[in-house]
Motif scaffolding. Structure first.
Motif, mmCIF file in Angstrom:
data_model
loop_
_atom_site.group_PDB
_atom_site.id
_atom_site.type_symbol
_atom_site.label_atom_id
_atom_site.label_comp_id
_atom_site.label_asym_id
_atom_site.label_seq_id
_atom_site.Cartn_x
_atom_site.Cartn_y
_atom_site.Cartn_z
ATOM 1 N N GLN A 115 0.830 -1.206 0.000
ATOM 2 C CA GLN A 115 0.000 0.000 0.000
ATOM 3 C C GLN A 115 0.861 1.251 0.000
ATOM 4 O O GLN A 115 0.573 2.233 -0.679
ATOM 5 N N GLY A 155 2.459 1.742 -3.232
ATOM 6 C CA GLY A 155 1.501 1.901 -4.309
ATOM 7 C C GLY A 155 1.482 0.751 -5.294
ATOM 8 O O GLY A 155 0.892 0.849 -6.367
ATOM 9 N N LYS A 162 -10.515 -2.585 -0.835
ATOM 10 C CA LYS A 162 -9.615 -1.518 -1.273
ATOM 11 C C LYS A 162 -9.572 -1.462 -2.786
ATOM 12 O O LYS A 162 -9.566 -0.393 -3.399
ATOM 13 N N ARG A 163 -9.539 -2.654 -3.390
ATOM 14 C CA ARG A 163 -9.444 -2.712 -4.837
ATOM 15 C C ARG A 163 -10.723 -2.133 -5.454
ATOM 16 O O ARG A 163 -10.676 -1.459 -6.471
ATOM 17 N N GLU A 186 -2.111 -1.209 -6.389
ATOM 18 C CA GLU A 186 -2.887 -0.965 -7.610
ATOM 19 C C GLU A 186 -2.357 -1.833 -8.752
ATOM 20 O O GLU A 186 -3.114 -2.379 -9.545
ATOM 21 N N ALA A 224 -3.568 -5.093 -8.347
ATOM 22 C CA ALA A 224 -4.991 -5.157 -8.658
ATOM 23 C C ALA A 224 -5.222 -5.270 -10.168
ATOM 24 O O ALA A 224 -6.207 -5.847 -10.609
ATOM 25 N N THR A 225 -4.297 -4.712 -10.915
ATOM 26 C CA THR A 225 -4.489 -4.767 -12.360
ATOM 27 C C THR A 225 -4.073 -6.111 -12.939
ATOM 28 O O THR A 225 -4.410 -6.440 -14.071
#
Lengths: 252, 668
Positions: free
Chosen positions: A83, A86, A250-251, A89, A92-93
């Motif tokens: 987190q 960063g 969060k995602r 993210e 997440a992708t």
């Protein structure tokens, strides 16, 4: 990619990141020194004249104390780090489900502990050299100790999914582990039973039943009870579930 | 998106709820809760007997166990700490097995605390451990309602019987009614407790001390030798010296056993006490009574597979007792070597004394197992009663050790078969007039109530068992039991009667006071047996535990080696020191006899000797220190190897990997 491959990929990345930084070495170093130091110097292992690794003041009974601090230290970077940097993210992708990431990362941290416990092998050699230990309790002691570490690790994993600060994650995890440790500790339970009114005895015993030590003690001494193993696995399962939920939220 | 998060939160809550329910099902309700005892000796596995006792506890009468162990290592020695763990583990297992019917309280009594007062109130015995008078406590109190059993001290030496002691205490405190013991004997040994009319009280009419002891905890009732049935409410039948027992009385014992009653029998080939009960008879007062000196249960023994000759006595040259400065080979003092130490009931016994005892030759049949409890040494032989009589006064002439130990106490357990397959035997009494039976007697006795016997009827001495031809037809109508209902049948057999007689169990105060001292383990043997049987078969199934202690044998060996290494030098110094001390003493002696003349030259010598003594003592101290240092060094080495080897390895691996990575990076 298949789920197993995904998990293995995450596992590899995480596992090697532990050993590419000094972190894992330092933690393993401290763990082995602490486990042996407490056993030999504080616990008076050689003067006890008892060829066993379980029981009060002996090898396995020190593990929960050590895990209290060291396990959150290993686990705190699990999600907080992602987190902060960063990379969450980025993760997440990727075309993997959050479950794969949660499991892969958790297993990587868990294998650091497996290595840590394996590195305490000299004590087995010592105890077998000096006396005739009963192998059963040693096996179940290691199982108990590892399950304990896994439970603490899962708690840390859940906490780290909620915060981006490793320090906060560490402190909160230590606090939770401490509470779960203390309220199952026999001396503490006995004390609480003494000071609380008799009507609350049931409640005290119930809380003690929810804590780590109540399920750790017998297993560390050679008695594998299904309910104790199930307890630790349940803690792990629930905490990983919470981690998964936090990541997904969060995602989203 | 929001709804997806809510959904997953709900799923999570549901999963948590399921996990909690499964945990409660398994641990709270014991559903599918497997236990695996990984210890070699099954330390965490309770014996079946203990388990049954614990599971059979009444939930309305919870049991509280208070375990007192001082944990302070300054007060409690190392053995106490180690053994404390063992006791605590066992108690934990028992508590868990009880499913909430037992509560365990661990109490740590330290000097001048509330806990110490509690320990004192529970009669736990404290050990004074230092000069300040501080005490350490290590004991157990087990309580249910107002009944309490105490184990005032726990020692590792008793680890074998620990589980039995706890199980026994549990069954004691939860017993609801007193067990009833029937005593069958041709001698009035259990005479009525108190109701002697003054003046009528004869010495031999007084009940035996053993019986008086039993009366403290149990209801003791006489069962006449002429009985043809044993009351159904009797739990334990104590048969003492069944001399000239009638087949019908044997049948009564047989049926009592098959019905689930427990039997303890003392038989004797040469009973010394029986003579005291022979009464020449006086006109108009008491009829002549004669108690045969030997006794037997011929039919029952045959069926049980017990070989026993009522004319043979065990003579033992190893276990013989010195009596009036002469060792009588038939008076046996059996030490621990002759007592079964695997059975919790006999394990604590130290010395059993038997006086012209017989021998059992047991070949257990079918479903019956035999366990020897007391046996002679191999330097023993069977001699006949005439020789035994002689042996009390003169030495045995032709003793030849049989090389085989004789069994004098045995326990039979299992499923017994009747010794009377044809039902109640016919009366052999010469033409006794039959009472004609009692038609329509309430059949409280499954074996069929023999005619002429009311349950518990106290037949007189000349009240011969009545078996009338008229009654025979009825007997056939009432079937007898052929086999015990389950495997819980228990019979204890001992081959001596005198061993439980007053003079042989207690020593009276030589000053004529009322106080008595137990002279051997004979009375505890009887009391343990009765207690075991009143606890039911469960208590018998509690086995001895093997020790959980595992010492560092190698470390002890290594330390012994170091001591061995230093011994010659140590001995040399000791020897020198001894010599010097003697020399000084001698010098002093010379000084005293020869007076002042020799004083001056001696003084210098004495000074020299004293210096040498001091020097030698310093040397010895140094040697001891060096020896301890060697031991400490070894311990330090072991500790260091354990602590440092692996961490160094970790650092080495870490540094190597880091260096390699750096060189790789540099290469790029």
């Amino acid at each position: 990619m298949s789920p197993t491959k995904n998990i293995i990929a995450v596992f590899k990345r995480e596992f090697f990141s532990y050993f590419n930084s000094p972190l894992a070495y330092i933690i393993l170093f401290i763990f082995v020194i602490a486990a042996m130091g407490f056993t030999f110097i504080v616990g008076g292992f050689l003067s006890s004249n008892n060829a066993t690794l379980s029981g009060q003041g002996s090898f396995f009974m020190w593990h929960p104390w050590i895990y209290l601090v060291l396990v959150p230290a290993v686990g705190m970077r699990l999600w907080s780090e992602e987190q902060r940097l960063g990379t969450m993210e980025l993760l997440a992708t990727m075309p993997i489900s959050p479950w794969h990431a949660v499991l892969g990362k958790y297993l990587a941290a868990a294998s650091v502990w497996a290595i840590g416990l394996a590195l305490t092998f000299p004590i087995i050699l010592t105890v077998s050299y000096l006396g005739e230990p009963d192998p059963g309790p040693i096996i179940s002691g290691y199982i108990a100790s590892y399950l304990y570490a896994l439970a603490c690790l899962a708690i840390t994993s859940a906490v780290s999914a909620f915060t981006r600060s490793q320090v906060i994650c560490f402190i909160i995890s230590v606090a939770i582990c401490l509470l779960l440790f203390l309220f199952g500790f026999q001396q503490v339970v006995d004390f609480l039973l003494k000071v609380t009114p008799a009507s609350l005895d049931g409640l005290v015993r119930f809380i003690a039943e929810l804590c780590f030590m109540t399920h750790f003690y017998e297993m560390s001494k050679g008695l594998l009870v299904f309910d104790d193993v199930l307890y630790f696995l349940s803690v792990v399962g629930v905490c990983l579930g919470i981690t998964h939920y936090a990541i997904q939220a969060k995602r989203a | 998106m929001k709804s997806k998060t809510t959904l997953s939160a709900l799923v999570l809550l549901l999963v948590i709820a399921i996990v909690v329910v499964v945990n409660i099902l398994v641990s709270g309700l014991g559903f599918l809760n497997f236990r695996m005892d990984l210890t070699e000796k099954g330390i965490f596995t309770l014996s079946d007997g203990t388990r049954r006792i614990v599971e059979g506890l009444n939930p309305d009468k919870p049991v509280a166990i208070r375990f007192y162990a001082t944990s302070d290592s300054r007060l409690m020695p190392q053995w106490g700490q180690t053994y404390g763990n063992t006791v605590r583990d066992l108690l934990l297992e028992i508590t868990k097995a009880s499913g909430g019917k037992i509560t365990l309280e661990n109490i740590d009594p330290r000097p001048n605390t509330e806990e110490e007062d509690k320990a004192v109130a529970d009669d736990i015995q404290g050990y004074t451990v230092n000069e300040e008078g501080d005490k350490a406590y290590f004991g157990l109190a087990i309580q249910s309602l107002d009944k309490k059993e105490i184990i005032p001290t726990l020692t590792p030496a008793e680890e074998g019987t620990l589980e039995y002691q706890i199980a026994r205490a549990l069954s004691q405190v939860t017993r609801t009614k007193r067990s009833v013991i029937g005593v069958m004997s041709p001698m009035p040994i259990s005479g009525p407790a108190f109701n002697f009319p003054p003046g009528m009280q004869q010495n031999q009419q007084r009940p035996w001390i053993a019986i008086q002891q039993l009366r403290l905890d149990y209801d003791v009732r006489e069962v006449p030798m002429s009985s043809e049935a044993v009351d159904s409410d009797i739990n334990i039948l104590l048969v003492i010296h069944p001399a000239d027992i009638s087949p019908r009385a044997e049948f009564a014992i047989d049926q009592f056993l098959l019905k689930g009653g427990k039997v303890i029998a003392f038989v004797d080939p040469h009973c010394l006490v029986s003579r005291a009960y022979n009464n020449p008879g006086q006109m108009g007062r008491a009829p002549t009574t004669f108690v045969s000196p030997n006794s037997d249960l011929p039919t029952l023994f045959k069926e049980w597979g017990v070989g026993y000759d009522k004319n043979l006595v065990v003579a033992d040259m190893t276990f013989r007792t010195a009596n009036n400065r002469r060792a009588v080979p038939t008076f046996l003092s059996i030490p621990k070597e002759g007592i079964n130490d695997k059975e919790p009931m006999t394990e604590p016994l130290q010395l059993i004394q038997m006086f012209s005892a017989g021998s059992f030759n047991v070949a257990a049949k079918g479903n019956v197992t035999a366990t020897t409890l007391v046996h002679s040494s191999e330097k023993s032989q069977l001699i006949d009663t005439t020789d035994a009589e002689k042996a009390m006064r003169e030495d045995l002439k032709n003793f030849q050790a049989s090389g085989k130990s004789q069994v004098m106490g045995v326990r039979l357990t299992g499923r017994f078969k009747t010794a009377f397959p044809d039902g109640q035997p016919k009366a052999t009494a010469p033409a006794a007039e039959g009472p004609g039976g009692i038609p329509g007697m309430p059949g409280g006795f499954p074996g069929g109530l023999p005619p002429g016997m009311l349950p518990g009827g106290t037949g007189g001495e000349n009240d011969k068992p009545a078996g009338a031809p008229a009654g025979e037809k009825k007997e056939e109508a009432k079937p007898s039991l052929k086999e015990s209902a389950n495997n819980d049948g228990v019979v204890f057999l001992f081959s001596d009667v005198d061993m439980e007689f007053d003079e042989f169990v207690v020593e009276r105060d030589p000053m004529g006071g009322a106080s008595m001292r137990m002279s051997n383990s004979n009375l505890p043997l009887l009391l343990n047996t009765v207690e075991l049987l009143s606890g039911g078969a469960d208590l018998i199934a509690v086995r001895s535990r093997s020790s959980a202690n595992r010492p560092f044998t190698k470390l002890q060996e290594l330390n012994a080696n170091i001591e061995e290494q230093y011994r010659p030098r140590m001995q040399k110094i000791e020897q020198d020191l001894n010599d010097v001390v003697q020399e000084i003493a001698k010098g002093g002696g010379v000084k005293a006899t020869q007076g002042l003349i020799m004083l001056n030259p001696n003084e210098a010598q004495a000074k020299q000797l004293q210096d040498k003594q001091v020097e030698l003592m310093a040397k010895r101290r140094e040697l001891i220190k060096e020896q301890t240092r060697m031991k400490d060094r070894r311990e330090f080495l072991i500790t260091l190897l354990n602590m440092a080897a692996v961490p160094l390895l970790i650092i080495a691996v870490g540094v190597t990997i880091a260096a390699r990575r750096r060189s790789l990076q540099a290469a790029h």
